[in-house]
Each structure stands twice: as C-alpha cells, then as structure tokens.
Design a protein around this motif. Structure first.
Motif, PDB file in Angstrom:
ATOM      1  N   TRP A 132       6.644 -15.176  -5.418  1.00 15.41           N
ATOM      2  CA  TRP A 132       5.374 -15.757  -4.984  1.00 15.41           C
ATOM      3  C   TRP A 132       5.114 -15.424  -3.505  1.00 15.41           C
ATOM      4  O   TRP A 132       4.002 -15.045  -3.118  1.00 15.41           O
ATOM      5  CB  TRP A 132       5.391 -17.279  -5.157  1.00 15.41           C
ATOM      6  CG  TRP A 132       4.589 -17.789  -6.307  1.00 15.41           C
ATOM      7  CD1 TRP A 132       5.063 -18.352  -7.460  1.00 15.41           C
ATOM      8  CD2 TRP A 132       3.162 -17.808  -6.422  1.00 15.41           C
ATOM      9  NE1 TRP A 132       4.019 -18.708  -8.277  1.00 15.41           N
ATOM     10  CE2 TRP A 132       2.845 -18.390  -7.666  1.00 15.41           C
ATOM     11  CE3 TRP A 132       2.131 -17.376  -5.594  1.00 15.41           C
ATOM     12  CZ2 TRP A 132       1.541 -18.566  -8.113  1.00 15.41           C
ATOM     13  CZ3 TRP A 132       0.817 -17.542  -6.032  1.00 15.41           C
ATOM     14  CH2 TRP A 132       0.529 -18.130  -7.276  1.00 15.41           C
ATOM     15  N   ALA A 133       6.154 -15.580  -2.697  1.00 12.46           N
ATOM     16  CA  ALA A 133       6.020 -15.292  -1.264  1.00 12.46           C
ATOM     17  C   ALA A 133       5.643 -13.830  -1.034  1.00 12.46           C
ATOM     18  O   ALA A 133       4.822 -13.522  -0.163  1.00 12.46           O
ATOM     19  CB  ALA A 133       7.327 -15.625  -0.546  1.00 12.46           C
ATOM     20  N   LEU A 134       6.231 -12.937  -1.819  1.00 12.71           N
ATOM     21  CA  LEU A 134       5.928 -11.510  -1.672  1.00 12.71           C
ATOM     22  C   LEU A 134       4.514 -11.195  -2.133  1.00 12.71           C
ATOM     23  O   LEU A 134       3.831 -10.346  -1.533  1.00 12.71           O
ATOM     24  CB  LEU A 134       6.946 -10.683  -2.452  1.00 12.71           C
ATOM     25  CG  LEU A 134       8.338 -10.627  -1.811  1.00 12.71           C
ATOM     26  CD1 LEU A 134       9.383 -10.127  -2.810  1.00 12.71           C
ATOM     27  CD2 LEU A 134       8.321  -9.743  -0.560  1.00 12.71           C
ATOM     28  N   VAL A 135       4.048 -11.858  -3.179  1.00  9.41           N
ATOM     29  CA  VAL A 135       2.658 -11.679  -3.615  1.00  9.41           C
ATOM     30  C   VAL A 135       1.710 -12.045  -2.475  1.00  9.41           C
ATOM     31  O   VAL A 135       0.782 -11.292  -2.139  1.00  9.41           O
ATOM     32  CB  VAL A 135       2.341 -12.546  -4.851  1.00  9.41           C
ATOM     33  CG1 VAL A 135       0.834 -12.562  -5.133  1.00  9.41           C
ATOM     34  CG2 VAL A 135       3.079 -12.017  -6.078  1.00  9.41           C
ATOM     35  N   LYS A 136       1.944 -13.200  -1.870  1.00 14.60           N
ATOM     36  CA  LYS A 136       1.074 -13.649  -0.782  1.00 14.60           C
ATOM     37  C   LYS A 136       1.180 -12.743   0.435  1.00 14.60           C
ATOM     38  O   LYS A 136       0.167 -12.425   1.083  1.00 14.60           O
ATOM     39  CB  LYS A 136       1.416 -15.100  -0.409  1.00 14.60           C
ATOM     40  CG  LYS A 136       1.061 -16.084  -1.508  1.00 14.60           C
ATOM     41  CD  LYS A 136       1.304 -17.526  -1.073  1.00 14.60           C
ATOM     42  CE  LYS A 136       0.849 -18.501  -2.153  1.00 14.60           C
ATOM     43  NZ  LYS A 136       1.020 -19.916  -1.748  1.00 14.60           N
ATOM     44  N   LYS A 150      -1.337  -2.909  -4.593  1.00 14.67           N
ATOM     45  CA  LYS A 150      -0.524  -2.334  -5.663  1.00 14.67           C
ATOM     46  C   LYS A 150       0.843  -3.019  -5.742  1.00 14.67           C
ATOM     47  O   LYS A 150       1.314  -3.379  -6.825  1.00 14.67           O
ATOM     48  CB  LYS A 150      -0.346  -0.831  -5.443  1.00 14.67           C
ATOM     49  CG  LYS A 150       0.440  -0.132  -6.534  1.00 14.67           C
ATOM     50  CD  LYS A 150       0.533   1.363  -6.256  1.00 14.67           C
ATOM     51  CE  LYS A 150       1.340   2.067  -7.344  1.00 14.67           C
ATOM     52  NZ  LYS A 150       1.449   3.533  -7.072  1.00 14.67           N
ATOM     53  N   ILE A 151       1.469  -3.207  -4.588  1.00  9.74           N
ATOM     54  CA  ILE A 151       2.787  -3.868  -4.563  1.00  9.74           C
ATOM     55  C   ILE A 151       2.645  -5.342  -4.958  1.00  9.74           C
ATOM     56  O   ILE A 151       3.475  -5.878  -5.696  1.00  9.74           O
ATOM     57  CB  ILE A 151       3.437  -3.732  -3.181  1.00  9.74           C
ATOM     58  CG1 ILE A 151       3.746  -2.253  -2.883  1.00  9.74           C
ATOM     59  CG2 ILE A 151       4.714  -4.555  -3.105  1.00  9.74           C
ATOM     60  CD1 ILE A 151       4.298  -2.002  -1.499  1.00  9.74           C
ATOM     61  N   ASN A 157       3.356  -9.140 -11.784  1.00  7.19           N
ATOM     62  CA  ASN A 157       3.876  -8.761 -13.101  1.00  7.19           C
ATOM     63  C   ASN A 157       5.314  -9.242 -13.288  1.00  7.19           C
ATOM     64  O   ASN A 157       5.703  -9.679 -14.377  1.00  7.19           O
ATOM     65  CB  ASN A 157       3.800  -7.252 -13.292  1.00  7.19           C
ATOM     66  CG  ASN A 157       2.366  -6.757 -13.439  1.00  7.19           C
ATOM     67  OD1 ASN A 157       1.487  -7.507 -13.876  1.00  7.19           O
ATOM     68  ND2 ASN A 157       2.119  -5.516 -13.063  1.00  7.19           N
ATOM     69  N   GLU A 158       6.101  -9.153 -12.202  1.00  3.48           N
ATOM     70  CA  GLU A 158       7.468  -9.677 -12.270  1.00  3.48           C
ATOM     71  C   GLU A 158       7.446 -11.185 -12.506  1.00  3.48           C
ATOM     72  O   GLU A 158       8.234 -11.716 -13.299  1.00  3.48           O
ATOM     73  CB  GLU A 158       8.234  -9.353 -10.984  1.00  3.48           C
ATOM     74  CG  GLU A 158       8.632  -7.896 -10.848  1.00  3.48           C
ATOM     75  CD  GLU A 158       9.590  -7.651  -9.690  1.00  3.48           C
ATOM     76  OE1 GLU A 158      10.242  -8.628  -9.245  1.00  3.48           O
ATOM     77  OE2 GLU A 158       9.691  -6.502  -9.240  1.00  3.48           O
ATOM     78  N   LEU A 159       6.531 -11.852 -11.827  1.00  2.00           N
ATOM     79  CA  LEU A 159       6.403 -13.293 -12.023  1.00  2.00           C
ATOM     80  C   LEU A 159       6.024 -13.615 -13.468  1.00  2.00           C
ATOM     81  O   LEU A 159       6.574 -14.533 -14.073  1.00  2.00           O
ATOM     82  CB  LEU A 159       5.334 -13.867 -11.080  1.00  2.00           C
ATOM     83  CG  LEU A 159       5.779 -14.236  -9.673  1.00  2.00           C
ATOM     84  CD1 LEU A 159       4.577 -14.580  -8.808  1.00  2.00           C
ATOM     85  CD2 LEU A 159       6.740 -15.419  -9.711  1.00  2.00           C
ATOM     86  N   LEU A 174      -4.418 -13.529  -6.298  1.00  2.00           N
ATOM     87  CA  LEU A 174      -4.588 -12.170  -5.783  1.00  2.00           C
ATOM     88  C   LEU A 174      -6.023 -11.683  -5.951  1.00  2.00           C
ATOM     89  O   LEU A 174      -6.638 -11.155  -5.010  1.00  2.00           O
ATOM     90  CB  LEU A 174      -3.617 -11.232  -6.505  1.00  2.00           C
ATOM     91  CG  LEU A 174      -3.559  -9.767  -6.045  1.00  2.00           C
ATOM     92  CD1 LEU A 174      -2.169  -9.193  -6.323  1.00  2.00           C
ATOM     93  CD2 LEU A 174      -4.592  -8.904  -6.760  1.00  2.00           C
ATOM     94  N   TYR A 175      -6.583 -11.872  -7.151  1.00  4.53           N
ATOM     95  CA  TYR A 175      -7.939 -11.377  -7.398  1.00  4.53           C
ATOM     96  C   TYR A 175      -8.986 -12.184  -6.652  1.00  4.53           C
ATOM     97  O   TYR A 175     -10.038 -11.663  -6.275  1.00  4.53           O
ATOM     98  CB  TYR A 175      -8.223 -11.339  -8.895  1.00  4.53           C
ATOM     99  CG  TYR A 175      -7.501 -10.204  -9.594  1.00  4.53           C
ATOM    100  CD1 TYR A 175      -7.788  -8.872  -9.268  1.00  4.53           C
ATOM    101  CD2 TYR A 175      -6.519 -10.448 -10.549  1.00  4.53           C
ATOM    102  CE1 TYR A 175      -7.117  -7.818  -9.871  1.00  4.53           C
ATOM    103  CE2 TYR A 175      -5.844  -9.396 -11.165  1.00  4.53           C
ATOM    104  CZ  TYR A 175      -6.152  -8.090 -10.813  1.00  4.53           C
ATOM    105  OH  TYR A 175      -5.487  -7.052 -11.410  1.00  4.53           O
ATOM    106  N   ASP A 176      -8.701 -13.453  -6.411  1.00  8.99           N
ATOM    107  CA  ASP A 176      -9.595 -14.262  -5.579  1.00  8.99           C
ATOM    108  C   ASP A 176      -9.637 -13.699  -4.161  1.00  8.99           C
ATOM    109  O   ASP A 176     -10.701 -13.533  -3.564  1.00  8.99           O
ATOM    110  CB  ASP A 176      -9.124 -15.711  -5.567  1.00  8.99           C
ATOM    111  CG  ASP A 176     -10.075 -16.646  -4.836  1.00  8.99           C
ATOM    112  OD1 ASP A 176     -11.233 -16.257  -4.584  1.00  8.99           O
ATOM    113  OD2 ASP A 176      -9.665 -17.779  -4.514  1.00  8.99           O
TER     114      ASP A 176
END
Length: 248
Positions: A132-136, A150-151, A157-159, A174-176
C-alpha cells in the motif's frame, strides 16, 4: 548451579513482563508520555531488546515525535535487518517526517523511504501495508523523483493477489489520483461489493464527496449505517444534511 542461575534471572523476566503489561495499559489509555518514560528507562537498561525498542518507537509515533521514532525504528532495522515490519515502520516514520518539512527538504527523504518500503515488501511477500505504501509513493511522486503509474499499478496487482479488497481499494485510489474517475468509482464499488467493511463504505463515500456527488455519498453512508450501525456514518449524514438519520 543451573537452578541458582535461573533464580537469579527470574526477577529480570518478571520485570520485563511487568513493564510490558504496564506499557500496554498506558498505551490503551493514551497515556503516551507515561509509557515513554517507562520505556526509556527500560531501553537504557536493555538497549538491544527488540520488543521494547519497537514499543518505544510506536509510542513516539503516537505522539507525532517522528525524529525520535525514526531513531528507534532505525535501530531495529540495524539489529534485525531481516524483519520486514521494522523496515516498514522506519519508512512510515520517515514519510511522516517528510510531510512536516518544506517541499525541498522532503525530497531528501525519498531514497530512504523508498528503500525501506521496498525492503519490507521483498522480505515479506505477503506484507500488505508495505505494498500500500509503495502504491501511494509511486502514485504521488512526480516522475522526475521516481514516480511511476506503471510501477504503482504493478503493486496494486500484487495487493489484489493478496487481498482483492485491498487491491480494488488501491486501484480506486490510484485512478482517482490519475483523474480517471470512472475507473476509480468502478474499483471502489467493487471493493465495497466484495468487502462490505467500514473502510469500503467510507472510501467510496469520501470519493463521492470529494467530487461533489453528495447524493451518491449519502446513499453509501445510509447503506453503511443500515448494514453496520456505525455511529461515524450517522454523524457524517447529519453533518451533510443537517438532520439525524433517525429523525429525517
């Protein structure tokens, strides 16, 4: 001789257990300064005790003392570099510290923050919070400083492979951020459909309110209140409408 040694050690073990119980009670009571004092004394006497170091870092974090929390979590990563959660907490404390500085100073923390979260995710392939932290992180960072949609998508996807609800919530987030509101709504609704938790209702309602869709937000909050009886939803409905849900 062996019995004698055990008897000598027994008071130490008792003290450690008593300290832990006292600290736990103080934290539950939100008496963080008292817990801090107790732990500081114990850590001084036991500087390599991982549990007490982590608790002290947590107590500093509860108080927003990020410099002190960073020091404790860094000690933990040095003492036991194979522990994913220590790296995650270190990265989290660095992140919070970065939010309290000016923009230019904040960027000096990025490399260490990224390294901490990446290390946590690599050490523990099931660490949801690190992903989650990496997504943000990759979503919010400008490309010039290493941000990458992309990353970020790869980590959503891993989540999703670990927890569909977390994956869908992460994709909604992410899309927001990417201003793709149709996709964001789709994934927030999918998360609610599958999860049905307080967090799912809350995230979808916050999304709608953020984009001035008050009626949709109210419908979600009313559904959430009817399903979960969460007082927080009732309060939010009253805040928006000026009326209690029980007496419309």
């Amino acid at each position: 001789m062996r019995v004698f040694i055990i008897l000598l050690l027994f008071p130490f073990f008792s003290l450690a257990q008593t300290t832990k119980e006292d600290v736990t009670l103080l934290i539950e009571s939100k008496r963080y300064e008292d817990a801090e004092q107790l732990l500081q004394h114990y850590v001084t006497e036991n500087p390599s005790n991982l549990e007490s170091l982590e608790l002290l870092g947590d107590v500093y974090a509860y108080q927003g003392k990020w410099n002190e929390a960073i020091k404790q979590y860094k000690k933990l990563t040095d003492l036991k570099p194979s522990n994913a959660n220590y790296h995650y907490k270190y990265g989290g404390a660095l992140s919070m510290k970065a939010t309290q500085t000016n923009v230019f100073a904040a960027f000096t923390y990025i490399a260490d923050i990224k390294k901490a979260f990446l290390t946590a995710s690599q050490l523990d392939e099931s660490h949801i919070d690190a992903r989650w932290a990496l997504v943000k992180l990759y979503t919010e960072l400008p490309a010039i400083f290493g941000g990458s949609k992309k990353i970020a998508i790869a980590y959503t996807n891993e989540l999703e492979s670990l927890s569909k609800v977390d994956g869908f919530l992460a994709k909604g987030y992410l899309y927001d951020k990417d201003d793709d509101l149709d996709k964001a709504e789709f994934y927030y609704k999918k998360a609610l459909e599958i999860g049905g938790s307080k967090t799912c209702y809350k995230e979808l309602s916050v999304f709608y309110l953020k984009h001035d869709e008050k009626e949709k937000a109210l419908n979600v909050l009313k559904q959430g209140y009817a399903t979960l009886k969460e007082a927080e939803f009732e309060e939010k409905i009253k805040e928006i409408t000026g009326q209690s849900i029980k007496n419309p």
